[in-house]
Design an enzyme around this catalytic site. Structure first.
Site, PDB file in Angstrom:
ATOM      1  N   HIS A  21       0.859  -1.192   0.000  1.00  0.00           N
ATOM      2  CA  HIS A  21       0.000   0.000   0.000  1.00  0.00           C
ATOM      3  C   HIS A  21       0.896   1.244   0.000  1.00  0.00           C
ATOM      4  O   HIS A  21       1.777   1.390   0.852  1.00  0.00           O
ATOM      5  CB  HIS A  21      -0.875  -0.058   1.257  1.00  0.00           C
ATOM      6  N   ASP A  46       0.999   5.229   0.179  1.00  0.00           N
ATOM      7  CA  ASP A  46       0.249   6.418   0.576  1.00  0.00           C
ATOM      8  C   ASP A  46       0.857   7.692   0.012  1.00  0.00           C
ATOM      9  O   ASP A  46       1.983   8.059   0.362  1.00  0.00           O
ATOM     10  CB  ASP A  46       0.251   6.539   2.108  1.00  0.00           C
ATOM     11  N   HIS A  76      -2.755   4.872  -2.808  1.00  0.00           N
ATOM     12  CA  HIS A  76      -3.808   5.600  -2.083  1.00  0.00           C
ATOM     13  C   HIS A  76      -3.500   7.090  -2.192  1.00  0.00           C
ATOM     14  O   HIS A  76      -2.584   7.592  -1.543  1.00  0.00           O
ATOM     15  CB  HIS A  76      -3.791   5.122  -0.612  1.00  0.00           C
ATOM     16  N   GLY A 118       0.273   7.596  10.062  1.00  0.00           N
ATOM     17  CA  GLY A 118       0.229   6.221  10.537  1.00  0.00           C
ATOM     18  C   GLY A 118       0.172   6.222  12.056  1.00  0.00           C
ATOM     19  O   GLY A 118       0.339   7.265  12.698  1.00  0.00           O
ATOM     20  N   GLY A 119      -0.107   5.064  12.636  1.00  0.00           N
ATOM     21  CA  GLY A 119      -0.005   4.912  14.085  1.00  0.00           C
ATOM     22  C   GLY A 119      -1.161   5.467  14.894  1.00  0.00           C
ATOM     23  O   GLY A 119      -1.039   5.647  16.101  1.00  0.00           O
ATOM     24  N   ASP A 175      -8.413   0.797   6.139  1.00  0.00           N
ATOM     25  CA  ASP A 175      -7.085   1.396   6.301  1.00  0.00           C
ATOM     26  C   ASP A 175      -7.049   2.283   7.538  1.00  0.00           C
ATOM     27  O   ASP A 175      -7.799   3.259   7.617  1.00  0.00           O
ATOM     28  CB  ASP A 175      -6.795   2.224   5.031  1.00  0.00           C
ATOM     29  N   GLY A 208      -5.177   2.009  11.801  1.00  0.00           N
ATOM     30  CA  GLY A 208      -5.346   1.447  13.143  1.00  0.00           C
ATOM     31  C   GLY A 208      -5.581  -0.053  13.173  1.00  0.00           C
ATOM     32  O   GLY A 208      -6.172  -0.587  14.116  1.00  0.00           O
ATOM     33  N   GLY A 235       0.049  -0.753   8.811  1.00  0.00           N
ATOM     34  CA  GLY A 235       1.313  -0.021   8.830  1.00  0.00           C
ATOM     35  C   GLY A 235       2.088  -0.254  10.099  1.00  0.00           C
ATOM     36  O   GLY A 235       2.892  -1.186  10.215  1.00  0.00           O
ATOM     37  N   SER A 236       1.812   0.577  11.113  1.00  0.00           N
ATOM     38  CA  SER A 236       2.643   0.562  12.318  1.00  0.00           C
ATOM     39  C   SER A 236       2.603  -0.774  13.066  1.00  0.00           C
ATOM     40  O   SER A 236       3.629  -1.215  13.597  1.00  0.00           O
ATOM     41  CB  SER A 236       2.233   1.702  13.252  1.00  0.00           C
TER      42      SER A 236
HETATM   43  C1  DX5 Z   1      -3.050   6.984   6.857  1.00  0.00           C
HETATM   44  C2  DX5 Z   1      -2.654   6.039   5.757  1.00  0.00           C
HETATM   45  C3  DX5 Z   1      -2.497   4.648   6.205  1.00  0.00           C
HETATM   46  C4  DX5 Z   1      -1.457   4.442   7.276  1.00  0.00           C
HETATM   47  C5  DX5 Z   1      -1.882   3.263   8.105  1.00  0.00           C
HETATM   48  O1  DX5 Z   1      -3.477   8.186   6.316  1.00  0.00           O
HETATM   49  O2  DX5 Z   1      -3.598   6.059   4.702  1.00  0.00           O
HETATM   50  O3  DX5 Z   1      -2.277   3.774   5.111  1.00  0.00           O
HETATM   51  O4  DX5 Z   1      -0.179   4.234   6.776  1.00  0.00           O
HETATM   52  O5  DX5 Z   1      -1.046   3.162   9.187  1.00  0.00           O
HETATM   53  P1  DX5 Z   1      -1.452   2.414  10.528  1.00  0.00           P
HETATM   54  O6  DX5 Z   1      -1.697   0.986  10.178  1.00  0.00           O
HETATM   55  O7  DX5 Z   1      -0.265   2.622  11.400  1.00  0.00           O
HETATM   56  O8  DX5 Z   1      -2.694   3.091  11.045  1.00  0.00           O
HETATM   57 ZN    ZN Z   2      -3.495   4.512   3.129  1.00  0.00          ZN
END
Ligand code: DX5
Ligand code: ZN
Length: 223
Positions: free
Chosen positions: A35, A37, A68, A150-151, A181, A183, A203-204
């Site tokens: 993915h 971003d 994305h 993220g996070g 997408d 959390g 992500g995180s």
């Molecule tokens: C946030 C992004 C996500 C992000 C997800 O705007 O679109 O793709 O990287 O990260 P986590 O999994 O840490 O929420």
């Molecule tokens: Zn994303």
């Protein structure tokens, strides 16, 4: 292993000082899509990476990319994010009028019929707003955090949206896939799958885990 491709790691949380190691590890455990971003500092407060880095990564030939676009004016930028390694491109419903959005779907289909076309909605956008596009698109990306970083913590209300969308899609026998997408962790992942999600972006949680194989197994487990 077979189900592991239901998880799309978000590159945003990868270790850029040792990216090859991170990516090789994911390939070995059955991940086939990353993915990607794109943030413009306007639609969202943050800036991430653009098409230059995507083109570099695409030369690696290891993965398909799920782009994305968290940008205003997606119609201006989208062409730069389509290449042979890109499996799908998703823009935000909030950035376009209905007329513009229908037009963009048609334009992108004409450019490349194989590409997955996606529409994403922010947590405060009602799911009903995008129903009219469903027969013509491949992906609905439900943001379960405010886009930009993220996070963040998963917004529980997203589960109701996923359930309503799943029901709507199934009742009409549509092919659109539900992506979620933001959390995603070992608890929220199974809640999302149960609610009807097809694919999850992580992500995180994933990149923050020492053992990514175990982390992905926890994300796809059914209990
Ligand atoms: C946030 C992004 C996500 C992000 C997800 O705007 O679109 O793709 O990287 O990260 P986590 O999994 O840490 O929420
Ligand atoms: Zn994303």
């Amino acid at each position: 292993m077979k189900e592991n491709n239901k998880i799309l790691p978000s590159l945003l949380s990868a270790n850029f000082l040792n990216l090859t190691k991170d990516l090789d590890e994911l390939k070995k455990i059955g991940i086939d899509q990353i993915h990607y971003d794109v943030m413009d500092g306007n639609f969202v407060p943050n800036i991430s990476f653009g098409n230059g880095i995507l083109n570099q990564l695409s030369k690696g030939d290891h993965f398909k990319y799920d782009v994305h676009l968290m940008v205003n004016d997606p119609e201006k930028h989208i062409e730069n994010y389509i290449n042979d390694s890109v499996k799908g491109v998703t823009w935000h419903h909030e950035t376009l009028t209905y007329e513009e959005e229908h037009k963009l779907i048609k334009t992108v289909r004409q450019w490349n019929d194989d590409l997955d076309i996606g529409i994403s909605i922010k947590p405060k956008t009602n799911i009903e707003q995008i129903y009219e596009f469903l027969p013509n698109i491949d992906i609905i990306l439900i943001m379960s955090v405010e886009p930009g970083f993220g996070g963040q913590k998963f917004i529980e209300d997203s589960l109701k949206k996923i359930e309503r969308l799943r029901k709507y899609i199934d009742e009409r026998n549509l092919k659109t896939k539900i992506y979620v997408d933001g959390g995603i962790n070992d608890v929220t992942a199974s809640q999302c799958f149960k609610a009807g999600a097809d694919y999850l972006v992580a992500g995180s949680y994933l990149f923050g885990s020492k053992d990514r194989k175990v982390a992905v197994e926890k994300l796809v487990k059914n209990d």
